[in-house]
Design a protein around this motif. Structure first.
Motif, PDB file in Angstrom:
ATOM      1  N   PHE A  53       0.875  -1.169   0.000  1.00 46.72           N
ATOM      2  CA  PHE A  53       0.000   0.000   0.000  1.00 46.72           C
ATOM      3  C   PHE A  53       0.912   1.218   0.000  1.00 46.72           C
ATOM      4  O   PHE A  53       1.733   1.386   0.904  1.00 46.72           O
ATOM      5  N   ALA A  54       0.797   2.072  -1.017  1.00 42.23           N
ATOM      6  CA  ALA A  54       1.680   3.241  -1.129  1.00 42.23           C
ATOM      7  C   ALA A  54       0.841   4.487  -1.351  1.00 42.23           C
ATOM      8  O   ALA A  54      -0.121   4.471  -2.133  1.00 42.23           O
ATOM      9  N   ARG A  55       1.189   5.558  -0.646  1.00 43.27           N
ATOM     10  CA  ARG A  55       0.427   6.798  -0.801  1.00 43.27           C
ATOM     11  C   ARG A  55       1.353   7.989  -1.012  1.00 43.27           C
ATOM     12  O   ARG A  55       2.347   8.152  -0.306  1.00 43.27           O
ATOM     13  N   TRP A  56       0.975   8.812  -1.995  1.00 42.19           N
ATOM     14  CA  TRP A  56       1.621  10.101  -2.185  1.00 42.19           C
ATOM     15  C   TRP A  56       0.644  11.179  -1.730  1.00 42.19           C
ATOM     16  O   TRP A  56      -0.553  11.099  -2.021  1.00 42.19           O
ATOM     17  N   VAL A  57       1.140  12.176  -0.988  1.00 42.64           N
ATOM     18  CA  VAL A  57       0.262  13.279  -0.577  1.00 42.64           C
ATOM     19  C   VAL A  57       0.877  14.603  -1.013  1.00 42.64           C
ATOM     20  O   VAL A  57       2.102  14.768  -0.989  1.00 42.64           O
ATOM     21  N   PRO A  58       0.031  15.550  -1.416  1.00 41.02           N
ATOM     22  CA  PRO A  58       0.561  16.875  -1.747  1.00 41.02           C
ATOM     23  C   PRO A  58       0.990  17.593  -0.469  1.00 41.02           C
ATOM     24  O   PRO A  58       0.574  17.200   0.628  1.00 41.02           O
ATOM     25  N   GLU A  59       1.813  18.637  -0.625  1.00 37.77           N
ATOM     26  CA  GLU A  59       2.270  19.357   0.577  1.00 37.77           C
ATOM     27  C   GLU A  59       1.117  20.060   1.281  1.00 37.77           C
ATOM     28  O   GLU A  59       1.064  20.135   2.491  1.00 37.77           O
ATOM     29  N   LYS A  60       0.191  20.587   0.480  1.00 40.94           N
ATOM     30  CA  LYS A  60      -0.995  21.223   1.075  1.00 40.94           C
ATOM     31  C   LYS A  60      -1.985  20.145   1.540  1.00 40.94           C
ATOM     32  O   LYS A  60      -1.760  18.966   1.291  1.00 40.94           O
ATOM     33  N   THR A  61      -3.045  20.569   2.179  1.00 40.41           N
ATOM     34  CA  THR A  61      -4.022  19.564   2.612  1.00 40.41           C
ATOM     35  C   THR A  61      -4.782  19.039   1.395  1.00 40.41           C
ATOM     36  O   THR A  61      -4.883  19.712   0.376  1.00 40.41           O
ATOM     37  N   TYR A  62      -5.307  17.874   1.519  1.00 44.15           N
ATOM     38  CA  TYR A  62      -6.079  17.284   0.418  1.00 44.15           C
ATOM     39  C   TYR A  62      -7.337  16.677   1.008  1.00 44.15           C
ATOM     40  O   TYR A  62      -7.377  16.360   2.200  1.00 44.15           O
ATOM     41  N   ASP A  63      -8.357  16.559   0.158  1.00 44.13           N
ATOM     42  CA  ASP A  63      -9.569  15.935   0.684  1.00 44.13           C
ATOM     43  C   ASP A  63     -10.109  14.866  -0.258  1.00 44.13           C
ATOM     44  O   ASP A  63     -11.267  14.486  -0.189  1.00 44.13           O
ATOM     45  N   LYS A  64      -9.251  14.435  -1.169  1.00 44.37           N
ATOM     46  CA  LYS A  64      -9.715  13.402  -2.094  1.00 44.37           C
ATOM     47  C   LYS A  64      -8.549  12.499  -2.502  1.00 44.37           C
ATOM     48  O   LYS A  64      -7.432  12.978  -2.687  1.00 44.37           O
ATOM     49  N   THR A  65      -8.834  11.213  -2.590  1.00 42.32           N
ATOM     50  CA  THR A  65      -7.782  10.254  -2.963  1.00 42.32           C
ATOM     51  C   THR A  65      -8.249   9.355  -4.094  1.00 42.32           C
ATOM     52  O   THR A  65      -9.315   8.755  -4.014  1.00 42.32           O
ATOM     53  N   ILE A  66      -7.416   9.273  -5.127  1.00 44.41           N
ATOM     54  CA  ILE A  66      -7.667   8.300  -6.188  1.00 44.41           C
ATOM     55  C   ILE A  66      -6.703   7.136  -5.986  1.00 44.41           C
ATOM     56  O   ILE A  66      -5.511   7.351  -5.763  1.00 44.41           O
ATOM     57  N   ALA A  67      -7.228   5.917  -6.042  1.00 40.55           N
ATOM     58  CA  ALA A  67      -6.375   4.735  -5.838  1.00 40.55           C
ATOM     59  C   ALA A  67      -6.281   3.920  -7.126  1.00 40.55           C
ATOM     60  O   ALA A  67      -7.274   3.746  -7.838  1.00 40.55           O
ATOM     61  N   LYS A 156      -7.229   3.252   8.970  1.00 46.95           N
ATOM     62  CA  LYS A 156      -8.082   4.414   8.686  1.00 46.95           C
ATOM     63  C   LYS A 156      -7.587   5.217   7.493  1.00 46.95           C
ATOM     64  O   LYS A 156      -7.574   6.458   7.508  1.00 46.95           O
ATOM     65  N   GLU A 157      -7.139   4.520   6.454  1.00 49.03           N
ATOM     66  CA  GLU A 157      -6.701   5.187   5.224  1.00 49.03           C
ATOM     67  C   GLU A 157      -7.942   5.563   4.414  1.00 49.03           C
ATOM     68  O   GLU A 157      -8.833   4.744   4.235  1.00 49.03           O
ATOM     69  N   LYS A 158      -7.985   6.796   3.935  1.00 48.02           N
ATOM     70  CA  LYS A 158      -9.161   7.246   3.158  1.00 48.02           C
ATOM     71  C   LYS A 158      -8.883   7.103   1.658  1.00 48.02           C
ATOM     72  O   LYS A 158      -7.824   7.486   1.173  1.00 48.02           O
ATOM     73  N   ILE A 159      -9.881   6.561   0.979  1.00 47.49           N
ATOM     74  CA  ILE A 159      -9.825   6.455  -0.480  1.00 47.49           C
ATOM     75  C   ILE A 159     -11.204   6.865  -0.989  1.00 47.49           C
ATOM     76  O   ILE A 159     -12.216   6.504  -0.377  1.00 47.49           O
ATOM     77  N   ASN A 160     -11.254   7.617  -2.085  1.00 50.90           N
ATOM     78  CA  ASN A 160     -12.558   8.032  -2.609  1.00 50.90           C
ATOM     79  C   ASN A 160     -12.993   7.215  -3.819  1.00 50.90           C
ATOM     80  O   ASN A 160     -14.162   6.866  -3.954  1.00 50.90           O
ATOM     81  N   ASP A 161     -12.032   6.976  -4.714  1.00 49.62           N
ATOM     82  CA  ASP A 161     -12.369   6.296  -5.963  1.00 49.62           C
ATOM     83  C   ASP A 161     -11.237   5.359  -6.343  1.00 49.62           C
ATOM     84  O   ASP A 161     -10.104   5.552  -5.917  1.00 49.62           O
ATOM     85  N   GLN A 339     -15.345  -2.840  -4.902  1.00 47.98           N
ATOM     86  CA  GLN A 339     -16.637  -2.177  -5.113  1.00 47.98           C
ATOM     87  C   GLN A 339     -17.507  -2.144  -3.860  1.00 47.98           C
ATOM     88  O   GLN A 339     -18.458  -1.388  -3.787  1.00 47.98           O
ATOM     89  N   LYS A 340     -17.157  -2.967  -2.884  1.00 39.01           N
ATOM     90  CA  LYS A 340     -17.929  -2.937  -1.636  1.00 39.01           C
ATOM     91  C   LYS A 340     -17.667  -1.644  -0.867  1.00 39.01           C
ATOM     92  O   LYS A 340     -18.420  -1.277   0.022  1.00 39.01           O
ATOM     93  N   PHE A 341     -16.550  -0.984  -1.182  1.00 37.23           N
ATOM     94  CA  PHE A 341     -16.160   0.211  -0.431  1.00 37.23           C
ATOM     95  C   PHE A 341     -16.121   1.495  -1.255  1.00 37.23           C
ATOM     96  O   PHE A 341     -16.355   2.572  -0.733  1.00 37.23           O
ATOM     97  N   TYR A 342     -15.767   1.375  -2.543  1.00 40.81           N
ATOM     98  CA  TYR A 342     -15.565   2.586  -3.357  1.00 40.81           C
ATOM     99  C   TYR A 342     -16.173   2.406  -4.745  1.00 40.81           C
ATOM    100  O   TYR A 342     -16.264   1.291  -5.238  1.00 40.81           O
ATOM    101  N   PRO A 343     -16.482   3.556  -5.408  1.00 38.53           N
ATOM    102  CA  PRO A 343     -16.791   3.459  -6.835  1.00 38.53           C
ATOM    103  C   PRO A 343     -15.529   2.937  -7.539  1.00 38.53           C
ATOM    104  O   PRO A 343     -14.427   3.400  -7.240  1.00 38.53           O
ATOM    105  N   VAL A 344     -15.680   1.970  -8.428  1.00 39.65           N
ATOM    106  CA  VAL A 344     -14.499   1.401  -9.084  1.00 39.65           C
ATOM    107  C   VAL A 344     -14.790   1.146 -10.555  1.00 39.65           C
ATOM    108  O   VAL A 344     -15.880   0.695 -10.905  1.00 39.65           O
TER     109      VAL A 344
END
Ligand SMILES: [Zn+2]
Length: 387
Positions: A53-67, A156-161, A339-344
């Motif tokens: 599981f690998a995540r990149w985050v922008p320096e500013k805050t973010y509120d959406k994650t694409i996986a 508690k990792e957040k993913i949107n799509d 698909q049980k958790f996110y739009p895919v």
């Protein structure tokens, strides 16, 4: 240094002999690559299966994650003598790259790794990007994406799509996106009769004939005529077996297997009930009893056309000039867990040689796929801003 060339990265990934569920060190290699692109990486093992599981985050805050989801394991190579080039060579000849996983799906993994690493450098992104990879998709798939999803929940990792990079294109890269999959239910029928001499059938109870009668009743079921996004559901018989070696003996037992590919009209439980009713009717009127056992591969699902399919279609159109068809055909994939958790949705290379000897894909398609994923990331990010 990050190998930011999707063809060279595909070639490198193909050289790992990651026959399911082994990863042969490939995930460690992917981790080192993604770390160079500033991804925070977690490599963990579940029942001997490696997942990343690998995540990149922008320096500013973010509120959406694409996986992006994919698998690094492959099916076995088959007879090595039948391969023109080594099954794990990643040989590039006449504009094509050869090797197990070239299509399913190491090249797509390379494409989304490169797309992500370019996107984070070139665009001022406001969204986070996740890459999740398993080495248990082609086998039992028990300790792969399912285990990653458990890990995601626990941490508690957040993913949107979610985008799955399976080979969905039919003839040309970009002609098909998968927005759902049919369900798959495997059934085994057992029938016990009474063994006897074929010359005295009245003294025996023939389980082979009973099972054939049952199967033909099953096969004659008209499940439906298809739905808005799905083909008609279908029942297919895959084997009828006895361990009877002699032609003058009616065997005492017979076994058969079937599979139901079903659309969103059904859940597995509805089908089991339907089939049970047939077996009941059958068992009431017959001396030989039918017994049923099931293994569920996954329910049908659909991510209705919406933001994901629209952004992906537009990105595909920009790079390939094609307008993709939205399909729910084909076999199952790890999207059934996601698909049980996110739009895919699923989008990837042309699948014509997957699982075959001499599996190969056009190198130029790998580059185009990288460009489509990159375009998708840009548009996905901008769509967030305009919401
Ligand atoms: Zn695959």
């Amino acid at each position: 240094m990050f190998v930011n060339d999707p063809i060279l990265l595909s070639k490198k990934l193909i050289t790992f002999q990651s026959i399911t569920p082994e990863d042969d060190g490939s995930l460690e290699y992917v981790r080192s690559q993604l770390k160079d692109s500033k991804f925070a990486c977690n490599l963990f093992t579940k029942n001997g299966v490696k997942n990343l599981f690998a995540r990149w985050v922008p320096e500013k805050t973010y509120d959406k994650t694409i996986a992006f989801n994919g698998h690094i394991d492959v099916v076995p190579a088959g007879d090595p003598k039948e391969w023109k080039y080594g099954a794990f060579s990643g040989e590039i000849k006449s504009g094509r790259i050869f090797g197990r996983g070239a299509v399913d799906m190491k090249s797509a993994v390379a494409a989304f790794m490169c797309a992500a690493s370019e996107a984070v450098l070139e665009y001022d992104l406001n969204c986070s990007i996740v890459i999740m990879l398993t080495s248990d998709e082609e086998g039992r798939a028990e300790f792969g994406t399912k285990a990653i999803l458990d890990w995601v929940k626990k941490n508690k990792e957040k993913i949107n799509d979610c985008i799955v990079g399976e080979p969905t294109s039919s003839y040309k890269l970009g002609d098909t996106i998968k927005i759902g999959r049919r369900g798959s239910l495997n059934g085994t029928v057992y029938c016990k009769g009474k063994q006897g001499h074929v010359a005295y059938p009245k003294k025996a109870i023939n389980p082979v004939e009973k099972i054939i009668e049952f199967l033909s009743e099953l096969k004659s079921l008209q499940l439906d005529n298809g739905t808005k996004f799905f083909e008609p559901s279908s029942i297919n018989i895959s084997s009828v077996e006895t361990d009877n070696p002699s032609s003058n003996v009616i065997p005492g037992e017979c076994k058969a297997k079937f599979n139901v590919r079903y659309n969103d009209n059904y859940k597995a439980s509805d089908l089991k009930k339907l089939i049970k009713d047939i077996s009941k009717k059958f068992n009431n009127s017959s001396k030989s009893k039918i017994k049923l056992e099931y293994r569920e591969s996954g329910e049908s699902f659909i991510t209705k056309p919406g933001h994901l399919s629209t952004i992906m279609s537009e990105s595909i159109k920009k790079i390939t000039k094609l307008t993709p068809k939205l399909s729910t055909g084909g076999g199952t994939s790890d999207a059934r867990f996601l698909q049980k958790f996110y739009p895919v949705i699923e989008f990837g290379l042309v699948g014509d040689t997957m699982h075959q000897v001499n599996e190969n894909t056009k190198t130029k398609d790998i580059v185009m796929l990288k460009n489509i994923y990159k375009e998708f990331i840009k548009n996905y990010d901008q769509q967030r801003l305009s919401q």
